[in-house]
Design a protein around this motif. Structure first.
Motif, PDB file in Angstrom:
ATOM      1  N   GLY A   1       0.806  -1.195  -0.063  1.00 52.88           N
ATOM      2  CA  GLY A   1      -0.146  -0.347  -0.352  1.00 52.88           C
ATOM      3  C   GLY A   1       1.054   1.490  -0.007  1.00 52.88           C
ATOM      4  N   TYR A   2       1.777   1.198  -0.486  1.00 54.22           N
ATOM      5  CA  TYR A   2       2.979   2.308  -0.098  1.00 54.22           C
ATOM      6  C   TYR A   2       3.265   3.028  -1.765  1.00 54.22           C
ATOM      7  CZ  TYR A   2       4.163   2.044   4.525  1.00 54.22           C
ATOM      8  OH  TYR A   2       4.361   1.768   6.197  1.00 54.22           O
ATOM      9  N   TYR A   3       3.168   4.301  -1.490  1.00 52.88           N
ATOM     10  CA  TYR A   3       3.492   4.901  -3.027  1.00 52.88           C
ATOM     11  C   TYR A   3       4.768   5.466  -3.058  1.00 52.88           C
ATOM     12  CZ  TYR A   3      -1.449   4.647  -2.517  1.00 52.88           C
ATOM     13  OH  TYR A   3      -2.894   4.767  -2.554  1.00 52.88           O
ATOM     14  N   ILE A   4       6.119   4.719  -4.448  1.00 55.02           N
ATOM     15  CA  ILE A   4       6.780   4.869  -4.202  1.00 55.02           C
ATOM     16  C   ILE A   4       7.715   5.454  -5.028  1.00 55.02           C
ATOM     17  CG2 ILE A   4       9.349   3.574  -4.117  1.00 55.02           C
ATOM     18  CD1 ILE A   4       7.184   3.047  -1.487  1.00 55.02           C
ATOM     19  N   LYS A   5       8.796   6.416  -4.768  1.00 50.96           N
ATOM     20  CA  LYS A   5       9.357   7.436  -5.545  1.00 50.96           C
ATOM     21  C   LYS A   5      10.655   7.348  -5.067  1.00 50.96           C
ATOM     22  CE  LYS A   5       5.958  11.885  -6.340  1.00 50.96           C
ATOM     23  NZ  LYS A   5       5.907  12.982  -6.022  1.00 50.96           N
ATOM     24  N   TRP A   6      11.260   7.560  -6.516  1.00 53.25           N
ATOM     25  CA  TRP A   6      12.729   7.417  -6.619  1.00 53.25           C
ATOM     26  C   TRP A   6      13.244   8.536  -7.891  1.00 53.25           C
ATOM     27  CZ3 TRP A   6      15.435   6.072 -10.828  1.00 53.25           C
ATOM     28  CH2 TRP A   6      14.801   5.732 -11.854  1.00 53.25           C
ATOM     29  N   LYS A   7      14.600   8.253  -6.970  1.00 51.77           N
ATOM     30  CA  LYS A   7      15.434   9.391  -8.181  1.00 51.77           C
ATOM     31  C   LYS A   7      16.809   9.542  -7.749  1.00 51.77           C
ATOM     32  CE  LYS A   7      16.074  13.949 -10.006  1.00 51.77           C
ATOM     33  NZ  LYS A   7      14.828  15.293  -9.950  1.00 51.77           N
ATOM     34  N   VAL A   8      17.843   9.156  -9.033  1.00 54.60           N
ATOM     35  CA  VAL A   8      18.906   9.382  -8.676  1.00 54.60           C
ATOM     36  C   VAL A   8      19.776  10.787  -8.696  1.00 54.60           C
ATOM     37  CG1 VAL A   8      21.305   8.676  -9.831  1.00 54.60           C
ATOM     38  CG2 VAL A   8      19.406   6.901 -10.481  1.00 54.60           C
ATOM     39  N   LEU A   9      20.642  10.820  -7.320  1.00 49.03           N
ATOM     40  CA  LEU A   9      21.167  12.577  -7.263  1.00 49.03           C
ATOM     41  C   LEU A   9      22.770  11.891  -6.670  1.00 49.03           C
ATOM     42  CD1 LEU A   9      18.609  13.081  -4.555  1.00 49.03           C
ATOM     43  CD2 LEU A   9      18.213  13.790  -7.284  1.00 49.03           C
ATOM     44  N   ASN A  10      23.333  12.765  -7.836  1.00 47.77           N
ATOM     45  CA  ASN A  10      25.115  13.059  -7.820  1.00 47.77           C
ATOM     46  C   ASN A  10      24.970  13.942  -6.279  1.00 47.77           C
ATOM     47  OD1 ASN A  10      27.593  13.405  -7.268  1.00 47.77           O
ATOM     48  ND2 ASN A  10      26.856  12.637  -9.750  1.00 47.77           N
ATOM     49  N   GLY A  11      24.987  13.773  -4.982  1.00 53.64           N
ATOM     50  CA  GLY A  11      26.617  14.322  -3.876  1.00 53.64           C
ATOM     51  C   GLY A  11      26.929  15.636  -4.604  1.00 53.64           C
TER      52      GLY A  11
END
Length: 179
Positions: A3-13
């Motif tokens: 039941g979770y809604y997931i977002k993801w993203k590649v981020l550079n430090g």
């Protein structure tokens, strides 16, 4: 499935944490509320203002164990010939020296404390050396006053630093979750 809604993203430090390290990682956030999920946005990029010399000490002498010498390193001649500037970080790549011309440190790895290849190297006032564990944690965005455990093997400290995430990136994501 839960039941979770997931977002993801590649981020550079270097682009999202103002840390002079090229460290791309996938960041994943999950929400159990659709409205919160819809409202969340990953942070916007920030200008990289932190310089290598802000987190790496090129001027002061460190313990001898960090320095490369002809006696300890059979490939020292290659290092000496190619590592000539304090404006960058280098790496020994099995058979050659790689200069990171981007003005940031290459991605720190969990095995950098065990020697071998891909270890970040710098040219200091006292010679060619690898980064100290403290400098590695600084390159992950840990505050300068962060104290490392004194009773931990140095190889474990390198491993922990290499397995870490960039603290300012996580902080910015957490601030956006809180909003």
């Amino acid at each position: 499935a839960n039941g979770y809604y997931i977002k993801w993203k590649v981020l550079n430090g270097k682009d999202y944490g103002n840390i002079p390290q090229n460290r791309e990682r996938i960041y994943v956030v999950g929400f159990n509320n659709k409205e919160t999920y819809d409202a969340f946005e990953f942070p916007e990029p920030v200008e990289l203002k932190t310089k290598l010399e802000d987190v790496i000490d090129f001027r002061n002498k460190k313990d001898d164990k960090y320095y490369y010498t002809p006696e300890k390193n059979k490939f020292y001649d290659e290092l000496e010939k190619n590592i000539t500037s304090q404006d960058t970080v280098y790496q020994w790549r099995r058979k050659y020296v790689r200069e990171n011309k981007s003005g940031v440190c290459p991605t720190l790895t969990a095995n950098m404390g065990t020697g071998g290849h891909n270890v970040p190297l710098i040219y200091t006032d006292y010679g060619i050396r690898k980064l100290t564990p403290k400098e590695c944690f600084n390159l992950q965005g840990f505050p300068r006053e962060f104290k490392l455990p004194k009773d931990m093997a140095i190889s474990h400290l390198y491993k922990q630093a290499g397995n870490s995430v960039v603290v300012p990136v996580v902080r910015r994501i957490a601030e956006n979750i809180k909003k």
